[in-house]
Design an enzyme around this catalytic site. Sequence first.
Site, mmCIF file in Angstrom:
data_model
loop_
_atom_site.group_PDB
_atom_site.id
_atom_site.type_symbol
_atom_site.label_atom_id
_atom_site.label_comp_id
_atom_site.label_asym_id
_atom_site.label_seq_id
_atom_site.Cartn_x
_atom_site.Cartn_y
_atom_site.Cartn_z
ATOM 1 N N CYS A 19 -5.518 22.611 3.854
ATOM 2 C CA CYS A 19 -5.930 21.210 3.743
ATOM 3 C C CYS A 19 -6.097 20.606 5.137
ATOM 4 C CB CYS A 19 -4.902 20.422 2.944
ATOM 5 S SG CYS A 19 -4.624 21.087 1.282
ATOM 6 N N SER A 122 -0.417 18.368 -6.688
ATOM 7 C CA SER A 122 -1.246 17.667 -5.709
ATOM 8 C C SER A 122 -2.705 17.674 -6.143
ATOM 9 C CB SER A 122 -1.111 18.324 -4.333
ATOM 10 O OG SER A 122 0.209 18.212 -3.850
ATOM 11 N N ASP A 277 11.472 14.967 5.815
ATOM 12 C CA ASP A 277 10.306 15.844 5.750
ATOM 13 C C ASP A 277 9.297 15.538 6.856
ATOM 14 O OD1 ASP A 277 8.892 17.919 4.604
ATOM 15 O OD2 ASP A 277 7.798 16.630 3.223
ATOM 16 N N CYS A 326 8.230 -5.760 1.270
ATOM 17 C CA CYS A 326 7.715 -4.675 2.110
ATOM 18 C C CYS A 326 8.848 -3.920 2.802
ATOM 19 C CB CYS A 326 6.763 -5.266 3.141
ATOM 20 S SG CYS A 326 6.403 -4.220 4.545
#
Length: 369
Positions: A19, A122, A277, A326
Amino acid sequence: MPPVNLLIKPASGLCNMECDYCFYCDEAEKRKQASYGFMSKETLANVIRKALSYGEQSVGIAFQGGEPTLCGIDFFEEAVRCVKQYNGKNLKIEYALQTNGYAITEEWCEFFKKNHFLVGLSVDGMEATHDKYRHSKSGEGTYQKVLHAARLMKKNGVDFNILTVVNRETAENIVPIYKEYKKNGWDYLQFIACLDPLGETRGQREYSLTPKAYGEFLIKLFQLWYKDWKRGKQPYIRQFENYIGIMLKYEPESCEQRGVCGIQYVVEADGGVYPCDFYVLDEFRLGNLNQDTMAKIQERRSEIGFIERSQNHSEECRQCRWFSLCRGGCYRCREGVKDNYFCESYRMLFESCFAQMEEISRFLFTTRY
């Protein structure tokens, strides 16, 4: 002690697809050792044994990559066996796996169903938008293979949700994408903003997501979701559900929407542990579960101040009308900018859709209480 959440990368960054925007490829290239290959069963046993010994109440075990299915079904059967062996405290175990779907078969589906895995698949919208940046190793489109995986999982009763990366293409085409997802019967959706490579000026890549484009995307998606909510037929979209939850005084599940990094144990194939991650980098390595205890790794997290640094919201940010919703967003999107790269995006969403969010939260409050 909060629940232990493992995010295991059993195939490191190895993948059967290529990707264009893969953030993990970018991270791996910035380490001294890009790939750690495949996780050994000895390392797998050490990771699970120590996590279950340290955990209380529940342990989440998620597999990601790269592409975790490259390890083969035998590896995951061994993981389930290790959990049964080492779960002396009878903790609640929640399994998850994120896959590109490229090699999913009936056998995989049977395994997921039997062992109660929640699978993230995905998919970047329709065939044209998906194939734009998500290729096979030979450069061919992958949409049809992924669609086949979704159909297999649905047929076999596998619990799965759709994970869509919001890049330039998917942002611009969200209206037909949303309709396509509805036609496919996909009711559990996550949309995550595409990340530019670490250290680069944002917005320069072909796939890059600009704040204005992301803001317009969020508004269009919310309006589609709200219209379906009025009909009682809205899909679950985590970001919007979390915003409504915040208004109802619930803590959001997403660390991005908490505005502060959470306690996560990202485990590379060699047993190395990292705090997030988005930061599986040499300078953030917390230890290795082949040698270190979970307590030692947690101590190292505190030493480097990883969570504390995410509390660096500026006073201007804290005084913003929308901060309570937020909360400053993901720390990765705050690096190198004053507040958050997508600050304008969130402001656009709330200024356009807050009244409808209030309507939904009031309805839920009155019906529940």
